[in-house]
Design an enzyme around this catalytic site. Sequence first.
Site, short mmCIF file in Angstrom:
data_model
loop_
_atom_site.label_atom_id
_atom_site.label_comp_id
_atom_site.label_asym_id
_atom_site.label_seq_id
_atom_site.Cartn_x
_atom_site.Cartn_y
_atom_site.Cartn_z
N ARG A 115 13.41 53.19 -2.19
CA ARG A 115 14.79 52.72 -1.97
C ARG A 115 15.15 53.01 -0.54
O ARG A 115 15.03 54.15 -0.08
CB ARG A 115 15.77 53.45 -2.89
CG ARG A 115 17.20 53.26 -2.39
CD ARG A 115 18.26 53.63 -3.34
NE ARG A 115 18.34 52.70 -4.44
CZ ARG A 115 19.41 52.59 -5.23
NH1 ARG A 115 20.47 53.31 -5.01
NH2 ARG A 115 19.41 51.73 -6.23
N HIS A 142 17.22 43.71 -4.84
CA HIS A 142 17.28 44.77 -5.86
C HIS A 142 16.66 44.23 -7.15
O HIS A 142 17.34 44.08 -8.17
CB HIS A 142 18.74 45.20 -6.06
CG HIS A 142 18.91 46.53 -6.73
ND1 HIS A 142 17.85 47.34 -7.08
CD2 HIS A 142 20.03 47.19 -7.13
CE1 HIS A 142 18.32 48.44 -7.65
NE2 HIS A 142 19.63 48.37 -7.70
N GLN A 145 16.94 45.95 -10.72
CA GLN A 145 18.30 45.84 -11.29
C GLN A 145 18.44 44.55 -12.10
O GLN A 145 18.99 44.54 -13.21
CB GLN A 145 19.33 45.86 -10.15
CG GLN A 145 20.75 45.62 -10.61
CD GLN A 145 21.30 46.78 -11.43
OE1 GLN A 145 21.21 47.92 -11.03
NE2 GLN A 145 21.86 46.48 -12.60
N ASP A 238 29.92 43.43 -7.89
CA ASP A 238 29.27 44.60 -7.27
C ASP A 238 30.26 45.14 -6.24
O ASP A 238 31.28 44.50 -5.95
CB ASP A 238 27.95 44.13 -6.61
CG ASP A 238 27.15 45.27 -5.98
OD1 ASP A 238 27.46 46.45 -6.23
OD2 ASP A 238 26.19 44.98 -5.21
N CYS A 282 26.42 46.30 -11.56
CA CYS A 282 25.22 47.13 -11.43
C CYS A 282 25.56 48.61 -11.35
O CYS A 282 24.71 49.45 -11.63
CB CYS A 282 24.42 46.70 -10.21
SG CYS A 282 25.41 46.69 -8.70
N ARG A 321 18.16 50.01 -17.30
CA ARG A 321 17.39 50.29 -16.09
C ARG A 321 16.14 51.10 -16.44
O ARG A 321 15.09 50.93 -15.85
CB ARG A 321 18.24 51.06 -15.06
CG ARG A 321 19.44 50.32 -14.49
CD ARG A 321 19.03 49.08 -13.70
NE ARG A 321 18.01 49.36 -12.71
CZ ARG A 321 18.23 49.93 -11.52
NH1 ARG A 321 19.46 50.23 -11.15
NH2 ARG A 321 17.25 50.14 -10.67
N1 CP Z 1 22.63 50.14 -9.83
C1 CP Z 1 21.97 51.05 -9.10
O1 CP Z 1 20.95 50.75 -8.45
O2 CP Z 1 22.51 52.27 -9.15
P1 CP Z 1 22.10 53.51 -8.24
O3 CP Z 1 22.55 53.20 -6.84
O4 CP Z 1 22.85 54.68 -8.83
O5 CP Z 1 20.62 53.69 -8.31
N1 NVA Z 2 24.99 46.29 -3.26
C1 NVA Z 2 24.99 47.69 -3.58
C2 NVA Z 2 24.21 47.93 -4.82
C3 NVA Z 2 24.21 49.37 -5.30
C4 NVA Z 2 23.37 49.56 -6.52
C5 NVA Z 2 24.44 48.48 -2.42
O1 NVA Z 2 23.44 48.06 -1.83
O2 NVA Z 2 25.00 49.51 -2.08
#
Ligand code: CP
Ligand code: NVA
Length: 334
Positions: A115, A142, A145, A238, A282, A321
């Site tokens: 990540r 993502h 997700q 989101d 999400c 997830r």
């Molecule tokens: N939805 C999601 O990816 O959550 P986190 O940022 O908590 O991993």
């Molecule tokens: N679009 C958001 C998603 C978080 C799971 C981000 O990248 O912060």
Amino acid sequence: MSTSSVKPCMRGRSLLTLEDVSDREMLDLIALAEALKRKKAARSPRARQYLRGRSVAMIFEKASTRTRCAATVACFDEGAHVEYLGKSDIHFGRKESVADTARVLGRMFDGILFRGFAHDNVVQLARYSGVPVWNGLTDDAHPTQILADLMTIKQTFGRLRGLQVVFVGDGRNNVSLSLMLGCAKAGVNFVVCSPPELAPGAEGLERCREVAAANGSRVTMSDSPSRAVVGANVIYTDVWVSMGEEHAFEERLRLLRPYQVDMAMMRRSGHLDDGRLIFLHCLPAFHNHETELTRELGALEVTDEVFEAPFSKVFDQAENRVHTIKAVMVATLA
Ligand code: CP
Ligand code: NVA
């Protein structure tokens, strides 16, 4: 269906975006996640652990609750060892190039979850590590997700094809773009509803339109929160400001305030009363005053009323997830 009858054949492959799997493989991953979910619920002491003896590295440059915990629990359930590598724990990109880190980790681990910010980093990890790399979110995509999102939609409606998903908000963020592709691959009609400044780029949109057409569905764009949601089965939003874009906070508030998901918007779908409508997010979500950021501002992208309503499936989505990340790991490692 048992886990042994669902076997997407993806051994040794990475998942950097949903382009890395065929439409069939994406649906098979969801079917495998469903089977793994049933296996976990059965808690049979005789059940086979598919990742026994495997080691997984998890590199996190950005914060995470769901992705980190889902991957950890998935590995634990299937017997793999997990090593969490936070931003300041390793030399990644600072004292050591991404390619060198990748080659070292690839000699030690069987798979790598990443990540972070630049999408190119996850591409390089996959290129140089020689082991499967899974994208747990980058600035651009993502994918894991979206597997959980599609699983949740399927769980609710019993099918995917022909449904209508409307994403309302920052239409060019990682979740919106990946959802657009995921829906197109699953034959789900997708509408992205955002101000023109935050609309998806032409190239990505064209690609998704092609994929959708091949699956009998459509991808459309709208800047009208009143018209876009008509006919929606899923209204999805989101955060307005993704991780790494904090500098744009004021501008996003200005652009996205008219796009807040509230009960009036849910009602405009025309499906609020016939049970053919759910709300997805999400997460994390700004739906009340209870976070540091929203103490004074209150709800941002979704009202508390919508977030807490019976049609809101956000916690099923969060739970899924685990099952979907597990399916990706099992399909590519086991
Ligand atoms: N939805 C999601 O990816 O959550 P986190 O940022 O908590 O991993
Ligand atoms: N679009 C958001 C998603 C978080 C799971 C981000 O990248 O912060």
